[in-house]
Design an enzyme around this catalytic site. Structure first.
Site, mmCIF file in Angstrom:
data_model
loop_
_atom_site.group_PDB
_atom_site.id
_atom_site.type_symbol
_atom_site.label_atom_id
_atom_site.label_comp_id
_atom_site.label_asym_id
_atom_site.label_seq_id
_atom_site.Cartn_x
_atom_site.Cartn_y
_atom_site.Cartn_z
ATOM 1 N N SER A 65 -24.325 5.861 -0.923
ATOM 2 C CA SER A 65 -24.094 6.698 0.258
ATOM 3 C C SER A 65 -24.573 5.998 1.526
ATOM 4 O O SER A 65 -25.448 5.131 1.498
ATOM 5 C CB SER A 65 -24.837 8.032 0.122
ATOM 6 O OG SER A 65 -24.421 8.724 -1.022
HETATM 7 N N1 SAM Z 1 -27.166 8.630 -4.932
HETATM 8 C C1 SAM Z 1 -26.367 7.438 -5.123
HETATM 9 C C2 SAM Z 1 -26.995 6.203 -4.560
HETATM 10 O O1 SAM Z 1 -28.065 6.290 -3.934
HETATM 11 O O2 SAM Z 1 -26.423 5.121 -4.765
HETATM 12 C C3 SAM Z 1 -24.972 7.556 -4.589
HETATM 13 C C4 SAM Z 1 -24.188 8.472 -5.390
HETATM 14 S S1 SAM Z 1 -22.436 8.315 -5.378
HETATM 15 C C5 SAM Z 1 -22.017 8.875 -3.765
HETATM 16 C C6 SAM Z 1 -22.119 9.705 -6.459
HETATM 17 C C7 SAM Z 1 -22.496 9.450 -7.903
HETATM 18 O O3 SAM Z 1 -22.361 10.679 -8.616
HETATM 19 C C8 SAM Z 1 -21.613 8.441 -8.609
HETATM 20 O O4 SAM Z 1 -22.395 7.423 -9.150
HETATM 21 C C9 SAM Z 1 -20.926 9.267 -9.697
HETATM 22 O O5 SAM Z 1 -20.670 8.527 -10.891
HETATM 23 C C10 SAM Z 1 -21.948 10.358 -9.926
HETATM 24 N N2 SAM Z 1 -21.442 11.597 -10.539
HETATM 25 C C11 SAM Z 1 -20.268 12.242 -10.336
HETATM 26 N N3 SAM Z 1 -20.216 13.361 -11.091
HETATM 27 C C12 SAM Z 1 -21.391 13.425 -11.790
HETATM 28 C C13 SAM Z 1 -21.928 14.347 -12.747
HETATM 29 N N4 SAM Z 1 -21.272 15.440 -13.160
HETATM 30 N N5 SAM Z 1 -23.157 14.079 -13.243
HETATM 31 C C14 SAM Z 1 -23.860 12.986 -12.853
HETATM 32 N N6 SAM Z 1 -23.385 12.071 -11.963
HETATM 33 C C15 SAM Z 1 -22.167 12.300 -11.434
#
Ligand code: SAM
Length: 219
Positions: A65
């Site tokens: 992000s």
């Molecule tokens: N917080 C992260 C960072 O600091 O790099 C960025 C997150 S990225 C915008 C969103 C993440 O949510 C992705 O890695 C995606 O695979 C994960 N994601 C999506 N749906 C999810 C779920 N149901 N449970 C866990 N992770 C999930």
């Protein structure tokens, strides 16, 4: 390997000032951003861009992000050092490390196995020790509930019920909710066992929250 040079620290200070200008006020959050070496969460090709206020690809179609978003969500959490916080969407592990600067009790869950394994190795090699899990975070982590704070770093279609139920009374959930193009950041506070109050905040654009209480299964 994990070099954090004078130049990186200078770029981090400039990023902190940029976030301050953009409206981030909580000095503890700004200090945390100032401490976490964001370039170490990037593939080599993107490292020169690590201190721009931008989201970047981390593989598997996912992103780290934008720093403003990380700071904004972290500020809303109002973390105390005794808080147990659950992050949904570990991704690169960057946000997780920002949280660790504010409380040692960080739980984080990632759905994508490749990202989960890569990030678990990265954080271990950096000497960081959050509680990491691989699975559907839209269902929370019932075996570790209740949490004082829950942070969702992917866009949800609706408020996931399992996450609301895993909040401690007085605790809060920070989550972007909307369609695939834009989501409204929401702060939901559990006022009592059955009562929740909600506040709608700025608009953002996140990757989708997959899973049973999100947009469904991948692919
Ligand atoms: N917080 C992260 C960072 O600091 O790099 C960025 C997150 S990225 C915008 C969103 C993440 O949510 C992705 O890695 C995606 O695979 C994960 N994601 C999506 N749906 C999810 C779920 N149901 N449970 C866990 N992770 C999930």
């Amino acid at each position: 390997m994990h070099a954090d040079t004078y130049r990186h620290r200078g770029m981090r200070r400039a990023l902190v000032e940029e976030l301050r200008r953009k409206g981030i006020r909580d000095e503890r959050v700004l200090a945390a951003i100032g401490l976490v070496p964001r370039h170490l969460f990037f593939d080599t090709a993107f490292q020169p861009h690590a201190y721009q206020d931008k989201a970047f690809p981390i593989g598997e179609g996912q992103t780290i992000s934008q720093p403003y978003t990380v700071a904004y969500q972290t500020e809303l959490l109002q973390l105390r050092p005794t808080d147990r916080v659950l992050e949904i969407g570990t991704g690169s592990g960057y946000q997780c490390c920002v949280l660790l600067e504010l409380t040692p009790h960080v739980f984080s869950i990632e759905y994508n196995k490749v990202l989960f394994e890569r990030t678990a190795r990265r954080l271990a090699s950096m000497g960081r020790a959050p509680h990491l899990f691989c699975g559907d975070g839209s269902m929370g982590l019932p075996q570790y509930a209740p949490f004082d704070k829950i942070l969702v770093t992917a866009g949800a279609p609706v408020l996931p019920r399992p996450l609301l139920r895993q909040l401690r009374v007085g605790g809060s959930l920070i989550i972007p909710v909307g369609d695939e193009n834009s989501q409204r950041m929401m702060r939901v506070v559990r006022e009592s066992e059955e009562e929740f109050s909600r506040q709608e905040l700025e608009e953002f654009r996140f990757v989708p929250l997959l899973g049973q209480a999100g947009w469904g299964q991948p692919g």
